[in-house]
Design a protein around this motif. Structure first.
Motif, mmCIF file in Angstrom:
data_model
loop_
_atom_site.group_PDB
_atom_site.id
_atom_site.type_symbol
_atom_site.label_atom_id
_atom_site.label_comp_id
_atom_site.label_asym_id
_atom_site.label_seq_id
_atom_site.Cartn_x
_atom_site.Cartn_y
_atom_site.Cartn_z
ATOM 1 N N TYR A 101 -16.932 -7.460 -16.618
ATOM 2 C CA TYR A 101 -16.486 -6.284 -17.357
ATOM 3 C C TYR A 101 -15.795 -5.280 -16.441
ATOM 4 C CZ TYR A 101 -19.706 -7.759 -21.093
ATOM 5 O OH TYR A 101 -20.361 -8.461 -22.082
ATOM 6 N N ARG A 104 -13.592 -10.138 -19.396
ATOM 7 C CA ARG A 104 -12.964 -11.427 -19.068
ATOM 8 C C ARG A 104 -14.050 -12.490 -19.086
ATOM 9 N NH1 ARG A 104 -10.825 -7.937 -15.076
ATOM 10 N NH2 ARG A 104 -8.605 -7.462 -15.387
ATOM 11 N N ASP A 107 -13.448 2.290 -23.359
ATOM 12 C CA ASP A 107 -12.417 1.332 -22.954
ATOM 13 C C ASP A 107 -13.131 0.273 -22.132
ATOM 14 O OD1 ASP A 107 -9.571 2.344 -23.665
ATOM 15 O OD2 ASP A 107 -10.593 4.119 -22.876
ATOM 16 N N LEU A 146 -12.913 -3.774 -20.891
ATOM 17 C CA LEU A 146 -12.206 -5.044 -20.770
ATOM 18 C C LEU A 146 -13.208 -6.108 -20.345
ATOM 19 C CD1 LEU A 146 -9.635 -6.813 -20.587
ATOM 20 C CD2 LEU A 146 -9.394 -6.021 -18.215
ATOM 21 N N SER A 198 -9.937 -13.113 -22.557
ATOM 22 C CA SER A 198 -10.304 -11.725 -22.314
ATOM 23 C C SER A 198 -10.220 -10.961 -23.626
ATOM 24 C CB SER A 198 -9.389 -11.089 -21.261
ATOM 25 O OG SER A 198 -8.051 -11.050 -21.733
ATOM 26 N N HIS A 253 -10.919 -0.628 -27.339
ATOM 27 C CA HIS A 253 -10.563 0.764 -27.114
ATOM 28 C C HIS A 253 -11.016 1.584 -28.312
ATOM 29 C CE1 HIS A 253 -8.048 4.333 -26.236
ATOM 30 N NE2 HIS A 253 -7.798 4.326 -27.535
ATOM 31 N N LEU A 302 -10.064 -6.688 -24.866
ATOM 32 C CA LEU A 302 -10.021 -5.268 -24.552
ATOM 33 C C LEU A 302 -10.387 -4.487 -25.815
ATOM 34 C CD1 LEU A 302 -9.325 -2.770 -22.829
ATOM 35 C CD2 LEU A 302 -6.946 -3.033 -23.592
#
Length: 824
Positions: free
Chosen positions: A336, A383, A379, A381, A409, A413, A411
């Motif tokens: 992360y 992977r 936020d 991310l 991945s 937000h 993301l």
């Protein structure tokens, strides 16, 4: 001259009132049930009164003189309290416990059934609430052990009742409706219960078929009363999860009472023990107070206040989850970046004025304001890699991922901000009819006006990538043919919500109900008839105003046959219940407000039986209830952890039926325990496509709350809270068509164990702790069998294998906590 005479008479009248004091309380028997028709007299005078069906009495007495008070009833042994002396306008609370009169004549009928039994209300002992272990201790923790009440997330205080969702439950504190934050998405963000158990005097819970005096919801009512202290008291409860403290007392010759509590909780112990390694700071604070002031023997003011601040900072680092089968083990490894910062602040204040016009008529006026300011900013991310873990037990890399077969991945937000203000003005009234004999009739009514002002900004999107390919929104009809054909379409988030909503809702509600308790021949009967009307208008600049009205008739009937050898009570409740939409129900999956959403409608039928009996000279009660709900104008939704996303439509119909059983009593002499079991089936039919399981279709439930102590060392006590629920149909992606995807989560199994050593309480004296009313230390083990329960699934996409994989989000493992409790 007339004005002077009127003023003099008013002053004399006020002076005469000032020369009186009040003795009041609730009379109970040894089973902690209210006792009605008890004569309360001041010995040697003509002063006296009779307790009502709820055991409540109130008696005006002279001040500054020694009094002797007597409680008498043919069924019970008389109780006398001597040498009472009260000051002007003092209020003294005396709650005597009457014992059965063993020398009574044979023709006297013993009747200890309370109105709550006739109404189908479950009464929970506040002391039991404070001692039973749980990851989220409090009232809701005990509710999970009742039949028909479900929650598959120990970090959440929300609950579903008989097929309803978390938004379908009413909560009252001292007749004042209280609310919860809007934007909570997961249990670990919730923090503290809205109810401070340190301040609680009584807890009543109804799982359905409740009376018209309660509001318009489809599922249940939790009715809390905060206590009025009669003397100074204080206490502290500290553990590795936080601390709570309270202080209470009286002033102005006990005309004023006040109790206040502070709580702090830190859920790091739970969050840091989960599989996701993270820097987490989940801290929650609140302060509550309840103050009463009796201006005169007839008029009283009360204030209820609450300030709560939930702060949740979360910075995930990495995670590995092993799942699948022995033949085909699967593991996902996630790294992360980013963080989440959430803040929820709520402020609540209410003033309640109560005026006794006479012994029969009571009028109450309530004004309250609720303000919540909430933000979700994140936020993150992630992977991920999908592979197979090493299953060679002797290997150094046992459990580690040997090779990866798919990568991707995601993301996420969010910039969500919400401000909500709810202002309420309400009047309630009660008139008690003085009938001859043992009949008691009561008329209740109420009128309520409130305004809800919501300002909501929603900014959410998710971008998904798998092996370098941007995954398009679900059900978009787009096919990605790379690398054979070049990708020419614009990049689009997997899902996205962008909305600014300013909404105002005005509501007018009214109710009236009449209930009576008396005799039909030798059989005791109770009935209640009532109705509610609810009118609301939704205002907003972005849409046309919408006004709707619903009428909700409700009724109850109960009978206790005169059977000499069997103590049974039969109940029937029915009614048409509506749930006018709150703001969250007006907002669809895209964040758009739909003002003309109708109130969901439910026709309730509840049939119940209470069988009270003795076994091994100990009291027991078996409560059985069968119920059926027919729902129309259903607003369908998806459930993700504890967040509900409505579709803001009325395009479905549904039903729910089931059977709830609860056996409670003294399994161990001197303690109360119970066993609960329930069966539920609830389905919905959207646009005549056929019936499928609703998100709360729990099916089977078993729970046990058990107390025990060491016979030769009663100071050492054990508390066990055990729950088993079958899996919910909440394992599918939230965007999936529910008709194509009815995947269920695994069964929920959990047992929490608490062991306390009591140094001082009512049953154990101690010279060392003589200044304490209660003092004990304890250890609590949550999830003692270390079951891997899950609340949702993460869905990752393996483009190479053209499949989606459900990765369970496991809840808390076994956790050890230590606790110290002291009361003065």
């Amino acid at each position: 001259m007339r004005s002077i005479l009127f003023l003099l008479s008013f002053i004399c009248s006020a002076a005469s009132y000032a020369q009186q004091a009040t003795i009041q309380g609730i009379i109970l028997n040894e089973q902690q049930q209210p006792v009605g028709n008890v004569n309360v007299t001041v010995v040697g005078t003509t002063l006296g009164t009779i307790s009502n069906s709820n055991g409540y009495y109130e008696l005006k007495v002279p001040v500054n003189s020694f009094l002797e008070l007597q409680f008498s009833n043919l069924t019970y042994q008389p109780v006398r309290i001597k040498n009472l002396i009260l000051k002007s306008i003092e209020v003294l609370e005396i709650n005597p416990v009457l014992k059965i009169n063993v020398e009574q004549i044979a023709t006297v009928t013993i009747n200890t059934t309370s109105n709550r039994d006739f109404e189908g209300v479950t009464v929970i002992d506040p002391e039991l609430i404070r001692k039973i272990p749980g990851a989220q201790p409090g009232v809701e923790n005990i509710l999970m052990s009742l039949p028909g009440v479900n929650n598959n997330n120990e970090l959440s205080t929300q609950y579903a009742v008989r097929g309803g969702n978390y938004d379908e439950n009413l909560v009252y504190i001292n007749e004042i409706e209280v609310y919860r934050p809007f934007l909570i998405r997961s249990g670990q963000q919730e923090g503290l219960s809205v109810v401070n158990t340190d301040l609680v005097r009584s807890v009543d819970f109804s799982a359905g078929g409740f009376q018209a005096k309660y509001g318009d919801k489809l599922s249940s009512v939790l009715d809390i009363e905060y206590r009025r202290p009669t003397d100074f008291g204080a206490g502290i409860d500290a553990s590795l999860l936080g601390a709570s403290a309270f202080v209470e007392g009286t002033a102005f010759a006990k005309a004023m009472t006040a109790t206040a509590g502070l709580r702090y909780r830190d859920n790091s112990l739970f969050i840091n023990s989960r599989e996701t390694q993270a820097n987490a700071v989940p801290r929650f604070y609140d302060a509550q107070t309840y103050i009463t002031y009796r201006i005169s023997p007839k008029f009283e003011l009360a204030f209820l206040g609450n300030i709560a601040v939930n702060s949740y900072d979360f910075e995930p680092e990495d995670r590995q989850t092993n799942f699948g089968t022995i033949q085909e083990p699967i593991a996902v490894v996630i790294d992360y970046e980013g963080q989440e910062e959430d803040q929820y602040e709520t402020y609540f204040g209410a003033i309640k004025a109560s005026y006794d016009v006479n012994d029969q008529l009571n009028l109450r006026f309530i004004a309250s304001t609720y303000l919540t300011q909430e933000q979700e900013h994140y936020d993150i991310l992630a992977r991920y890699g999908i592979g197979s873990p090493n299953t060679n037990i002797g290997s150094r890399d046992f459990g580690q991922v040997d090779f990866v077969t798919g990568i991707g991945s995601e993301l996420e937000h969010g910039r969500n901000d919400l401000d909500a203000l709810i202002a309420t003005a309400e009047h309630r009234g009660t008139y008690v009819f003085k009938n001859e004999g043992n009949s008691n009739d009561q008329l209740d009514w109420g009128l309520k006006y409130n305004v809800e002002d919501i300002r909501d900004r929603v900014r959410e999107y998710t971008v998904v990538d798998s092996a370098g390919f941007s995954v398009r929104p679900p059900n978009s009809g787009f096919r990605n043919d790379e690398p054979y054909n070049s990708f020419t379409a614009p990049l689009t988030p997997f899902n996205s919500i962008n909305a600014n909503n300013e909404v105002q809702i005005q509501r007018v509600q009214a109710y009236v109900q009449y209930n009576s308790r008396g005799f039909w021949g030798e059989n005791e009967v109770f009935w209640n008839l009532g109705g509610r009307i609810h009118n609301w208008t939704v205002y907003g600049d972005a849409f046309e105003n919408s006004t709707q009205t619903v009428i909700s008739p409700r009724g109850q009937f109960a009978i206790k046959p005169y059977w000499k050898n069997t103590d049974m009570l039969f109940r029937l409740s029915t009614g048409v219940y509506y749930q006018p939409p709150f703001y969250r129900e007006l907002r669809d999956e895209n964040g758009t407000v739909v003002p003309d959403v109708k109130a969901q409608r439910s026709l309730h039928f509840v049939v119940g039986n209470d069988w009270s009996f003795s076994w091994n000279d100990r009291p027991f009660k078996l409560t059985s209830e069968a119920y059926y709900k027919n729902l129309s104008d259903v607003n369908t939704y998806t459930l993700e952890n504890v967040r509900i996303r409505y579709r803001a439509n009325n395009e479905a119909k549904a039903y729910a039926y089931g059977l709830d059983l609860r056996l409670n009593g003294e399994f161990i002499k001197g303690t109360e325990s119970w066993i609960s079991a329930g069966y539920l089936k609830t389905e919905e039919n959207l646009n005549d496509r056929g019936f499928i399981s609703r998100p709360t279709d729990q099916r089977l439930k078993f729970a046990m709350l058990f107390q025990d102590y060491v016979p030769n060392m009663p100071q050492l006590r054990m508390y066990l809270n055990l729950v088993y629920n079958t899996g919910l149909p909440g394992g599918s992606p939230n965007y999936a068509d529910p008709y194509d995807f009815q995947f269920r989560l695994r069964d929920y199994r959990r047992a929490d164990l608490g062991i306390n050593y009591v140094f001082k309480d009512d049953e154990n004296e101690s010279k060392t702790f003589a200044n304490f009313d209660e003092f004990y230390i304890g250890a609590e083990i949550y999830n003692i069998f270390d079951n891997q329960n899950s609340i949702t699934n993460i869905w990752v996409r393996d483009i190479a294998a053209n499949r989606q994989i459900a990765i369970p989000n496991f809840l808390t493992p076994r956790v050890l906590n230590f606790r110290v409790v002291a009361r003065f």
